[in-house]
Write a protein that holds these residues in place. Structure first.
Motif: not given
Length: 478
Positions: A22, A31-33, A40, A107, A110, A120, A122-123
């Motif tokens: 990473t 990482r987004t909600d 992150y 994306f 999760i 979540e 992940i992109s």
């Protein structure tokens, strides 16, 4: 305990590997909600966007999306989450310096292992600015090329072998089609005259472009033919090599060339006629003079002298006709009634026509039509046309002469016969010097008639088929 330690060590190792991947990835790992807030960001965001990860944490992702792209990106993300699928999209993100960069976002959702609900996203965000600019540049060049081709004065076709892929509006009009789709359903050889299929097929298989235009004949959708010149240039269309075929309509140019050639023939014919007439007339004058002297001294066989003199007069008439080609005679314009002139000519020709079992009839839509003309020359035209019609009907038939007003200041005459007609391939040659369809004709009669009509500022046209011939003469009233 030993097993637990081993498992923990394995997990730490995997986490270290993930962290290394990473933190050292050239793409941004995000990482987004579910609302799009950053949880992150990998360090590469500073390289691509100019922001450090700390500056963007807890900020909303959509605040950095270009306003033209935001609605589309939000809908795409919402659809992906609701369907529970992974997704991909492209959009512009704002950099720290205020500029925008094109990115591609892949994306993955999760899920909570206990509830299986999406928690979540992940992109992986990749900078595709150079690729996008390159694609846009290609699109612009293709659009510019299309506009140039579409609005070109010449017809243009893009073809792969015998398949037509594109045709511009000029080409659609040239081929007499209503829409492009009609032409795109045909092959290239479908619109090329069969006489030119061999050369067209050879040109299709050539790898090198031809340097010069080559004349072809195309078949329009209504079956008529059009003369063109064509040239093929290799180009790229939809990432494949094709031929850009330029097609120029040369119908008018060929007509102009024919008119120039016809004009040259007329000039040569006039010079030739003048030379013949003068060369023959000089000895003819001497012969006629001595004949008159002999006639006064010899009283016997006087009828022989009359025959000889009559034939010499006929030769002089022929010579006068030849001189008309070289030097038009002075016209003596007078106001004359057209119907009366036609009736006089009809009276002269009627006897000859009746002997050939031919009926000459007239149809006048208007009375007392008067024109300013040289009566004798117009009568010569009428006599020539009627004699031609009679000779075209050896088994008898009908000749109709129609007279009607044409507009406000012109008159139209139609000479119609029911003869065997003139073949289409010969029709366009009528009026050329020394061209005739008659066995003993000179080819001068119609040409002289045409010249007389043009000297009266009129026009003459001819139509013919197997059912007969129609000759139209239009003259000004004043």
């Amino acid at each position: 305990m030993t097993a637990i330690k081993k498992k923990n060590a394995k997990n730490r190792k995997e986490q270290d590997i993930h962290r290394l991947l990473t933190e050292n990835s050239l793409d941004i790992i995000v990482r987004t909600d579910l609302d799009g807030n950053f949880l992150y960001l990998s360090p590469s965001c500073e390289h691509i966007l100019g922001y450090t990860p700390e500056e963007l944490l807890n900020q909303n992702k959509f605040s950095y999306v270009h306003y033209h792209d935001k609605k589309r990106v939000m809908k795409n993300r919402s659809d992906v989450i609701s369907k529970g699928e992974n997704g991909r999209t492209t959009f512009r993100m704002r950099k720290k310096n205020g500029n925008y960069v094109w990115v591609e976002s892949l994306f993955k959702l999760i899920r909570d292992p206990k509830t299986d609900e999406v928690t979540e996203v992940i992109s992986v965000i990749r900078d595709i600015t150079e690729r996008k600019l390159s694609e846009d540049d290609v699109k612009k060049r293709e659009e510019t090329y299309r506009n140039l081709v579409e609005n070109a004065p010449d017809a243009a076709i893009l073809a792969a072998g015998n398949e037509i892929l594109f045709i511009n509006d000029t080409g659609v009009n040239l081929l007499g089609a209503c829409t492009k789709e009609v032409i795109l359903q045909k092959s290239l050889l479908d619109i090329i005259h069969p006489d030119y299929h061999d050369i067209a097929s050879k040109r299709m298989n050539l790898e090198e472009d031809g340097e010069d235009f080559i004349e072809y004949r195309l078949i329009r959708l209504d079956g008529s033919e059009v003369d063109v010149e064509m040239k093929g240039i290799t180009t790229i269309y939809r990432n494949n090599p094709v031929k850009h075929i330029i097609i120029r309509d040369i119908t008018e140019r060929k007509k102009t060339q024919e008119l120039l050639l016809h004009s040259e023939k007329l000039s040569v014919a006039g010079q030739l006629a003048a030379g013949i007439a003068h060369e023959v007339r000089n000895p003819l004058t001497a012969i006629k003079g001595f004949l008159q002297l002999m006639q006064s001294e010899l009283k016997t066989h006087s009828n022989y002298f009359n025959i000889i003199e009559s034939e010499m007069d006929r030769i002089e008439i022929i010579l006068s006709e030849l001189l008309v080609l070289a030097k038009p005679q002075d016209l003596k314009f007078e106001i004359k009634e057209l119907a009366v002139m036609i009736e006089h000519v009809k009276a002269l020709i009627d006897t000859h026509a009746i002997m050939k079992n031919i009926v000459i009839s007239t149809n006048y839509d208007c009375d007392n039509l008067k024109i300013k003309c040289d009566e004798n020359q117009l009568k010569q035209v009428f006599i020539n046309l009627l004699k031609n019609s009679i000779e075209a009907m050896p088994d008898g038939g009908n000749i109709t002469i129609e007279l009607k007003e044409h507009g406000q200041d012109k008159v139209k005459m139609l000479f119609k016969d029911t003869g065997f007609g003139i073949p289409k391939e010969l029709l366009k040659k009528i009026g050329q010097p020394f061209f005739t369809t008659k066995e003993n004709g000179t080819g001068l009669g119609f040409m002289i008639s045409k010249q007389i009509i043009e000297n009266h500022h009129g026009t003459i046209h001819i139509w013919s088929d197997s059912k007969g011939t129609i000759i139209e003469i239009i003259l000004p009233l004043n």
